[in-house]
Design a protein around this motif. Structure first.
Motif, PDB file in Angstrom:
ATOM      1  N   SER A   1       0.925  -1.202  -0.135  1.00 49.80           N
ATOM      2  CA  SER A   1       0.109  -0.063  -0.073  1.00 49.80           C
ATOM      3  C   SER A   1       1.145   1.401   0.267  1.00 49.80           C
ATOM      4  N   ASN A   2       1.745   1.046   0.696  1.00 51.74           N
ATOM      5  CA  ASN A   2       2.848   2.479   0.793  1.00 51.74           C
ATOM      6  C   ASN A   2       3.319   2.700  -0.786  1.00 51.74           C
ATOM      7  N   ALA A   3       3.705   1.595  -1.297  1.00 55.23           N
ATOM      8  CA  ALA A   3       4.330   1.721  -2.951  1.00 55.23           C
ATOM      9  C   ALA A   3       3.156   2.259  -3.889  1.00 55.23           C
ATOM     10  N   ILE A   4       2.120   1.836  -3.549  1.00 58.32           N
ATOM     11  CA  ILE A   4       0.722   2.678  -4.314  1.00 58.32           C
ATOM     12  C   ILE A   4       0.561   3.821  -4.204  1.00 58.32           C
TER      13      ILE A   4
ATOM     14  N   LEU B   1       0.954   6.958  -6.730  1.00 55.06           N
ATOM     15  CA  LEU B   1       0.089   8.009  -6.923  1.00 55.06           C
ATOM     16  C   LEU B   1       0.571   9.406  -6.824  1.00 55.06           C
ATOM     17  N   TRP B   2       1.248   9.715  -5.846  1.00 56.88           N
ATOM     18  CA  TRP B   2       1.735  11.147  -5.418  1.00 56.88           C
ATOM     19  C   TRP B   2       2.759  11.293  -6.427  1.00 56.88           C
ATOM     20  N   ASN B   3       3.621  10.326  -7.093  1.00 55.08           N
ATOM     21  CA  ASN B   3       4.469  10.739  -8.333  1.00 55.08           C
ATOM     22  C   ASN B   3       3.521  11.178  -9.397  1.00 55.08           C
TER      23      ASN B   3
ATOM     24  N   LEU C   1      -9.373   7.897 -13.333  1.00 52.02           N
ATOM     25  CA  LEU C   1      -8.541   6.711 -13.765  1.00 52.02           C
ATOM     26  C   LEU C   1      -8.428   5.486 -13.004  1.00 52.02           C
ATOM     27  N   LEU C   2      -8.374   5.886 -11.675  1.00 54.44           N
ATOM     28  CA  LEU C   2      -8.362   4.617 -10.491  1.00 54.44           C
ATOM     29  C   LEU C   2      -9.639   3.915 -10.602  1.00 54.44           C
TER      30      LEU C   2
END
Length: 105
Positions: free
Chosen positions: A3-6, A10-12, A34-35
């Motif tokens: 979840s941290n990677a997701i 998203l922030w990127n 998009l999500l």
């Protein structure tokens, strides 16, 4: 993917869209559309026997094989057509507009 990677991914994307001149509300709105499309695709993959929420010509897969102007045109088409659907789907996409200026984004 954790979840941290997701969240980081998203922030990127938010940073890219912000750098393209989109406001906070605009890039959150675009990422939400998009999500939603991506989640509907994932749901369909997990429940293949169920009727698809999104028609095949308007789903995530119709976007992922495109690039540049064709991608932007398809995204605009998806937003317009899903906004015409009945029920919750139409409500979610009603009056949706593509505010992403750079098709590469």
């Amino acid at each position: 993917m954790t979840s941290n990677a997701i969240v980081q991914k998203l922030w990127n994307y938010c940073n890219i869209l912000r750098d393209d001149g989109l406001s906070y509300q605009d890039y959150i709105e675009q990422l939400t559309f998009l999500l939603f499309l991506k989640m509907a695709d994932e749901r369909q993959a997990m429940l293949p026997g169920q009727q698809a929420l999104i028609p095949a010509d308007l789903n995530w897969k119709s976007l992922e094989r495109l690039d540049g102007d064709p991608l932007e045109n398809q995204y605009r088409h998806i937003l317009a057509e899903l906004g015409k659907k009945r029920g919750t789907l139409g409500v979610i996409f009603r009056k949706a507009q593509n505010k992403i200026q750079d098709p590469a984004s």
